[in-house]
Design an enzyme around this catalytic site. Structure first.
Site, PDB file in Angstrom:
ATOM      1  N   GLY A 253       0.831  -1.205   0.000  1.00  0.00           N
ATOM      2  CA  GLY A 253       0.000   0.000   0.000  1.00  0.00           C
ATOM      3  C   GLY A 253       0.858   1.244   0.000  1.00  0.00           C
ATOM      4  CB  CYS A 260       1.229   2.841  17.227  1.00  0.00           C
ATOM      5  SG  CYS A 260       0.029   3.193  18.518  1.00  0.00           S
TER       6      CYS A 260
HETATM    7  N1  LIG Z   1      -3.961   4.732  19.667  1.00  0.00           N
HETATM    8  C1  LIG Z   1      -3.592   3.459  19.588  1.00  0.00           C
HETATM    9  O1  LIG Z   1      -4.027   2.714  18.703  1.00  0.00           O
HETATM   10  C2  LIG Z   1      -2.653   2.879  20.608  1.00  0.00           C
HETATM   11  C3  LIG Z   1      -2.532   1.469  20.719  1.00  0.00           C
HETATM   12  C4  LIG Z   1      -1.682   0.944  21.692  1.00  0.00           C
HETATM   13  C5  LIG Z   1      -0.943   1.805  22.508  1.00  0.00           C
HETATM   14  N2  LIG Z   1      -1.038   3.171  22.357  1.00  0.00           N
HETATM   15  C6  LIG Z   1      -0.291   4.023  23.262  1.00  0.00           C
HETATM   16  O2  LIG Z   1      -1.191   4.443  24.310  1.00  0.00           O
HETATM   17  C7  LIG Z   1      -0.879   5.772  24.743  1.00  0.00           C
HETATM   18  C8  LIG Z   1      -2.114   6.658  24.571  1.00  0.00           C
HETATM   19  O3  LIG Z   1      -2.447   6.725  23.197  1.00  0.00           O
HETATM   20  P1  LIG Z   1      -3.817   7.381  22.702  1.00  0.00           P
HETATM   21  O4  LIG Z   1      -3.868   7.147  21.235  1.00  0.00           O
HETATM   22  O5  LIG Z   1      -4.911   6.899  23.564  1.00  0.00           O
HETATM   23  O6  LIG Z   1      -3.516   8.931  23.019  1.00  0.00           O
HETATM   24  P2  LIG Z   1      -4.545  10.134  22.955  1.00  0.00           P
HETATM   25  O7  LIG Z   1      -3.740  11.321  22.632  1.00  0.00           O
HETATM   26  O8  LIG Z   1      -5.715   9.766  22.106  1.00  0.00           O
HETATM   27  O9  LIG Z   1      -5.103  10.265  24.457  1.00  0.00           O
HETATM   28  C9  LIG Z   1      -4.361  10.681  25.551  1.00  0.00           C
HETATM   29  C10 LIG Z   1      -5.283  11.426  26.516  1.00  0.00           C
HETATM   30  O10 LIG Z   1      -4.565  11.655  27.722  1.00  0.00           O
HETATM   31  C11 LIG Z   1      -4.962  12.935  28.226  1.00  0.00           C
HETATM   32  N3  LIG Z   1      -3.953  13.390  29.201  1.00  0.00           N
HETATM   33  C12 LIG Z   1      -2.701  13.830  28.980  1.00  0.00           C
HETATM   34  N4  LIG Z   1      -2.085  14.108  30.135  1.00  0.00           N
HETATM   35  C13 LIG Z   1      -2.954  13.821  31.125  1.00  0.00           C
HETATM   36  C14 LIG Z   1      -2.903  13.884  32.548  1.00  0.00           C
HETATM   37  N5  LIG Z   1      -1.813  14.273  33.190  1.00  0.00           N
HETATM   38  N6  LIG Z   1      -4.003  13.530  33.260  1.00  0.00           N
HETATM   39  C15 LIG Z   1      -5.121  13.126  32.611  1.00  0.00           C
HETATM   40  N7  LIG Z   1      -5.223  13.030  31.270  1.00  0.00           N
HETATM   41  C16 LIG Z   1      -4.156  13.375  30.536  1.00  0.00           C
HETATM   42  C17 LIG Z   1      -5.105  13.792  26.986  1.00  0.00           C
HETATM   43  O11 LIG Z   1      -5.894  14.934  27.226  1.00  0.00           O
HETATM   44  C18 LIG Z   1      -5.754  12.799  26.010  1.00  0.00           C
HETATM   45  O12 LIG Z   1      -7.159  12.861  26.044  1.00  0.00           O
HETATM   46  C19 LIG Z   1       0.316   6.196  23.899  1.00  0.00           C
HETATM   47  O13 LIG Z   1       1.477   5.896  24.610  1.00  0.00           O
HETATM   48  C20 LIG Z   1       0.223   5.318  22.659  1.00  0.00           C
HETATM   49  O14 LIG Z   1       1.473   5.116  22.056  1.00  0.00           O
HETATM   50  C21 LIG Z   1      -1.901   3.719  21.441  1.00  0.00           C
END
Ligand SMILES: NC(=O)c1ccc[n+]([C@@H]2O[C@H](COP(=O)([O-])OP(=O)(O)OC[C@H]3O[C@@H](n4cnc5c(N)ncnc54)[C@H](O)[C@@H]3O)[C@@H](O)[C@H]2O)c1
Length: 449
Positions: A253, A260
């Site tokens: 693709g 990630c």
């Molecule tokens: N999105 C995915 O598919 C996925 C999959 C596996 C792992 N991860 C990992 O999980 C983690 C989160 O990813 P995401 O996509 O959910 O991020 P995101 O940005 O969608 O969400 C993070 C949230 O945390 C909040 N936040 C930040 N600091 C804070 C604090 N001190 N107290 C309370 N809330 C706070 C933000 O306002 C935001 O709403 C990352 O490390 C990412 O690499 C993501």
């Protein structure tokens, strides 16, 4: 168990809601007041199939609530999951500011012994750093790692029916807390692997880097397939049927994107370099992924080189189907290259338009539907494989268009149908098909029976 989940993003919202569905009482915390307010009003700030309904059910039965008050949530919970963002840092690696801030807030609010579970993706060694940070807490705090493997678009199913669950803990106490939390899934037969914290942290990176490597591998071969006249879809079937290889993540693709893979591969490169280890393979994954996007946009501009003021309809902006997430979406890099080639771009995505507007601003034409996007286009460039694009009526598309060219950036369209409608079909690593023609030697299985 009473659990606080810090961070109401893709991971925090899904895992918090699913943990509630497993029977725990969840307080979900976010610093973003507007996000918490909208969740309280029953509006889910992200698009994830099935999530809205599940949140509604868990709020109704009293197992899920939302707040911005970290201190009172922590005080009311035995275990605190941290699921905040760990975005890429400008100097390479991760920006850990949000994660460390959340850990400090937990330590400051602790009113008794707590278990702190890091769900965010973090570089190996982070658990030790967090342990040092929370040492000043008035009560003992166990730090564990429980990486998340959900995929946006199928996140609830991935959480509730996981291939495996990884526990990384520094002590038996941490392990037994994780075991208690996940007991309902253990009872359903899902596999648990317990390991040291650093191994758990590295396992998450290793999984993402391996998947990114498979995508870059098949993408790299797709370049060769084009050059020698082979069909990468046939090659994919040929190798994916080998049990040692398997078919997943082998679709050629426009390259991987999302929040990630790009960041995790890049952070691994950064960490290995810092440790004076040459990341030969990992660097290649990144380079190959970049080339794929460049090659796609160049090909479109080349085919349209004789068209004055070319108009290209871009189908899909999200980094993959079934999500509104546009972080590191390949569409943006491709659109920028097309704009640099003096093309006019119309865009449409079923879910990702609001998130994309903040990135693309007024550089493109924003369309309300597929027809509006495609009207008077010289070419269609499909970048996200939304089902609504795959099932479109190609005779209508032909009527809407000014030109004939359809570029399938996900190898997801029925090429025969596109060509039968009188359109010229181009895919990734597959021979092109002229209007009205069929594919020679197309992919098929001849069963032995
Ligand atoms: N999105 C995915 O598919 C996925 C999959 C596996 C792992 N991860 C990992 O999980 C983690 C989160 O990813 P995401 O996509 O959910 O991020 P995101 O940005 O969608 O969400 C993070 C949230 O945390 C909040 N936040 C930040 N600091 C804070 C604090 N001190 N107290 C309370 N809330 C706070 C933000 O306002 C935001 O709403 C990352 O490390 C990412 O690499 C993501």
């Amino acid at each position: 168990m009473n659990i606080t989940v810090i961070g109401c993003g893709y991971v925090g919202l899904v895992s918090g809601t699913c943990l509630a569905a497993l029977g725990h009482r969840i307080i979900a915390v976010d610093v973003d007041k507007a996000r918490v307010e909208s969740l309280r009003q029953g509006k889910v700030p992200i698009y994830e199939p099935g999530l809205s309904e599940l949140i509604q059910a868990e709020v109704k039965n009293g197992r899920l609530s939302f707040t911005t008050d970290t201190a009172s949530a922590v005080a009311a919970s035995e275990t605190i999951f941290i699921a905040v963002g760990t975005p890429p840092a400008p100097e390479g690696g991760y920006d850990m500011t949000m994660l460390f801030a959340a850990a400090k807030a937990v330590a400051a609010a602790a009113n008794g012994p707590k278990t702190l579970v890091i769900k965010s993706t973090v570089p190996p060694g982070t658990g030790d750093q967090v342990e040092a940070l929370v040492k000043s807490a008035a009560y003992p705090m166990e730090v564990a790692n429980n990486p998340e493997f959900l995929r946006e678009g199928t996140a609830i199913q991935d959480f509730m029916q996981p291939d495996r669950i990884i526990f990384g803990a520094g002590s038996n106490q941490g392990l037994s807390v994780l075991r208690e939390i996940y007991q309902p899934l253990i009872d359903r037969g899902y596999s648990i692997f317990s390991m040291g914290r650093q191994s758990a942290e590295l396992t998450k990176f290793a999984a993402n880097a391996m998947l990114a490597m498979r995508i870059s591998f098949i993408n790299e071969l797709s370049q060769l397939a084009t050059a020698v006249g082979a069909d990468i879809e046939s090659v994919r079937m040929g190798i994916g049927s080998d049990k040692r290889i398997g078919p997943a993540f082998l679709k050629a693709g426009v390259g991987y994107g999302g929040s990630c893979f790009p960041k995790d591969v890049s952070a691994l490169v950064h960490q290995m370099r810092r440790l004076s280890l040459e990341p030969y393979l990992l660097e290649g994954i990144e380079k190959s992924n970049h080339r794929q996007k460049v090659a796609f946009s160049r090909r479109i501009l080349h085919v349209l080189s004789n068209v004055k003021n070319p108009h290209i309809a871009v189908w899909g902006l999200a980094f993959k189907a079934d999500t509104d997430d546009v972080r590191e979406a390949p569409a943006f890099e491709i659109i920028r290259a097309l704009l640099a080639g003096h093309a006019t771009i119309s865009v449409y995505d079923p879910q990702a338009m609001p998130n994309s507007r903040t990135v693309l601003k007024d550089t493109v034409r924003w369309c309300d539907n597929l027809e509006q996007c495609t009207r008077e286009a010289d070419a269609v460039a499909l970048i996200t494989d939304w089902p609504v694009f795959v099932t479109v009526d190609w005779h209508s598309v032909k009527q809407w268009m000014r030109g004939l060219h359809v570029f399938d950036g996900r190898n997801c369209l029925a090429s025969g149908r596109v060509a039968a409608a009188g359109l010229h079909y181009y895919a990734i690593g597959r021979p092109e098909i002229k209007p009205g023609k069929g594919r020679q030697g197309s992919v098929g299985v001849i069963s032995a029976g």
